[in-house]
Motif scaffolding. Structure first.
Motif, short mmCIF file in Angstrom:
data_model
loop_
_atom_site.label_atom_id
_atom_site.label_comp_id
_atom_site.label_asym_id
_atom_site.label_seq_id
_atom_site.Cartn_x
_atom_site.Cartn_y
_atom_site.Cartn_z
N ASP A 86 0.81 -1.22 0.00
CA ASP A 86 0.00 0.00 0.00
C ASP A 86 0.84 1.27 0.00
O ASP A 86 0.39 2.32 -0.45
CB ASP A 86 -0.93 0.02 1.22
N THR A 87 2.06 1.16 0.53
CA THR A 87 2.90 2.35 0.66
C THR A 87 4.29 2.09 0.09
O THR A 87 4.74 0.94 -0.01
CB THR A 87 3.05 2.76 2.14
N PRO A 88 5.02 3.16 -0.26
CA PRO A 88 6.40 3.00 -0.72
C PRO A 88 7.28 2.32 0.33
O PRO A 88 8.16 1.52 -0.01
CB PRO A 88 6.87 4.44 -0.96
N GLU A 89 7.00 2.61 1.61
CA GLU A 89 7.79 2.01 2.69
C GLU A 89 7.60 0.50 2.72
O GLU A 89 8.57 -0.25 2.98
CB GLU A 89 7.38 2.62 4.05
N GLU A 90 6.39 0.04 2.45
CA GLU A 90 6.15 -1.41 2.43
C GLU A 90 6.93 -2.08 1.31
O GLU A 90 7.48 -3.17 1.49
CB GLU A 90 4.65 -1.68 2.27
N LEU A 91 6.97 -1.44 0.15
CA LEU A 91 7.72 -2.02 -0.97
C LEU A 91 9.22 -2.05 -0.65
O LEU A 91 9.90 -3.05 -0.90
CB LEU A 91 7.47 -1.24 -2.25
#
Length: 481
Positions: free
Chosen positions: A434-439
């Motif tokens: 859902d977020t860039p941090e998750e990727l």
């Protein structure tokens, strides 16, 4: 009597020479008697006398002139063996006799996409081998020319005028006919997309039967020849499937993805005979492993073309219910069950045509005209990436991107554009984040899991597959608009 041809070319690097030898070998296998210096010129022979004899001999039906930059330059400057050969060929080619004897074969183009043709050949019709993805079409054109078997022979003069009112103007397969119906009806009744889609997949699945390789020979080349011929015969049906995908994966169409998931889940059904009575062997149905893997890659590629990233996410992240004829409970599998290492196919294309990636070569050289090489390579690479990021403990839960060796460049816009926040929002579903941090966390986790992880490589090649975190710059994800 076999047609005899002489191949004229300029010596270059090993890859270039191997290409010439492979072309000559394939022509020999297809009943054409090839004269090539690599196997016809013996120690002690006079090179120039050999060239002159080949060019002027009445026994030589065709002279194939392999045109690349090196050949063009030497021919124009009259240097080396090519220059001598040019002086022999030129008067022959400008005489009013046997002009069709000399066929330019273009295998390279300049930066303006113009073929490298010597001046004396610049106005002549050539056969274009400069684009490897269309090699099979070019080769067929060449072989038909040599064997005097035109693809479109001149038709006989009719004896009666056409009856336009009662005559059926088209003669298409049942699958193609349904495809045209689907296209027309969905434009009128888009809400019926899943009804027509299910009907098409059912008919297509039934028409897949009949391409198995019923070869009794234990000879790999004989088996491989029949397997490849069957794959070429299947292309018409395959292209109908691709046209179907182009319609139903349009982002404005609300396709039920479970229909496609169920279709691919049927793969095990085709690894056994439709009628299990009588004798059979596993190699007879290996072609269906190739077919289903190819169709899945095309499905992802078409979704990329249509920018249907949500459908790609569903196909790569869902589980598939494998079905077979015995109704055994095979559990669920990730999409990676559609990948296979096609040992016989790889060995066949390696032995016969010296191909590093047999499956990759087959895909690229038989590319559907509506899909680009870039889209196919990226689709195959995405399967590898998602396969790696969410890999389970099962050894067979993997996907090797066979088409990667045919990549147009080392950079892919698909990954480079992840710097954009807007673009990230469009494709984040594919990575199930859902977020860039998750990727970023997902990539870091993958990188740290096993720092000694070995790189995937192509056999007989130094080409390797980059790690996932080498394709995506973790520090730049969604850092600009």
């Amino acid at each position: 009597m076999a047609k005899k041809v002489f191949i004229s070319y300029s010596w270059g690097n090993k890859e270039h020479q191997d290409w010439i030898v492979n072309l000559g070998t394939r022509l020999m296998n297809d009943t054409v008697d090839v004269v090539l210096d690599r196997w016809s010129l013996k120690d002690g022979h006079d090179i120039f006398s050999f060239m002159e004899e080949m060019v002027k001999s009445d026994d030589i039906f065709r002279v194939l002139i392999i045109c690349d930059e090196n050949y063009r330059n030497k021919a124009n400057e009259r240097t080396g063996g090519v220059g001598t050969e040019t002086q022999i060929i030129t008067p022959e080619i400008y005489s009013n006799q046997k002009q069709e004897k000399f066929i330019p074969i273009v295998i390279e183009r300049d930066s303006d996409n113009k073929p490298y043709l010597p001046i004396y050949l610049s106005s002549r019709k050539y056969i274009d081998f400069s684009n490897e993805e269309y090699f099979e079409n070019s080769y067929e054109e060449l072989l038909r020319n040599i064997l005097e078997a035109p693809a479109i022979p001149k038709p006989k003069l009719g004896t009666t005028p056409p009856l336009y009112i009662t005559e059926n103007k088209t003669n298409n397969s049942e699958v193609n006919s349904l495809l045209r119906t689907l296209d027309n009806q969905i434009k009128k009744y888009p809400e019926k997309i899943n009804q027509y889609s299910s009907h098409f997949l059912e008919l297509f699945s039934d028409n897949l039967w009949g391409f198995d390789v019923n070869c009794t020979s234990r000879n790999l080349i004989e088996y491989g020849d029949m397997l490849y011929d069957n794959l070429l015969n299947y292309k018409i049906l395959r292209d109908d499937f691709i046209s179907y995908l182009l319609i139903v994966t349009n982002i404005d169409v609300k396709l039920d993805v479970d229909d496609l998931i169920d279709f691919f889940g049927n793969k095990p059904m085709y690894l056994l005979p439709k009628d299990t009575t009588g004798s059979w062997n596993d190699t007879q149905f290996e072609i269906y492993k190739i077919i289903f893997q190819e169709l899945f890659i095309y499905t992802i590629a078409v979704c990329l073309k249509n920018k249907n990233y949500s459908l790609i996410a569903d196909l790569l992240l869902s589980h598939y219910y494998k079905k077979d004829k015995y109704n055994r409970d095979n559990g669920t599998k990730r999409f990676t069950f559609l990948y296979s290492y096609h040992e016989n196919f790889e060995n066949y294309l390696s032995q016969k045509y010296n191909k590093v990636s047999g499956f990759g070569y087959y895909i690229i050289s038989n590319l559907n005209e509506k899909i680009t090489k870039e889209q196919i390579v990226l689709a195959d690479l995405l399967c590898y990436i998602i396969g790696e990021l969410y890999k389970q403990q099962d050894y067979y839960d993997r996907w090797f991107p066979n088409c990667y060796i045919y990549k147009p460049s080392r950079h892919f816009d698909f990954f480079d554009k992840l710097e954009s926040k807007r673009y990230f929002e469009k494709i984040k579903e594919i990575f199930d984040v859902d977020t860039p941090e998750e990727l970023s966390s997902l990539l870091v986790k993958y990188k740290n899991e096993d720092e000694k992880r070995e790189r995937f490589r192509f056999s007989r090649s130094y080409e390797y597959i980059p790690f996932v975190y080498e394709l995506i710059d973790m520090d730049k994800i969604a850092t600009n608009r």
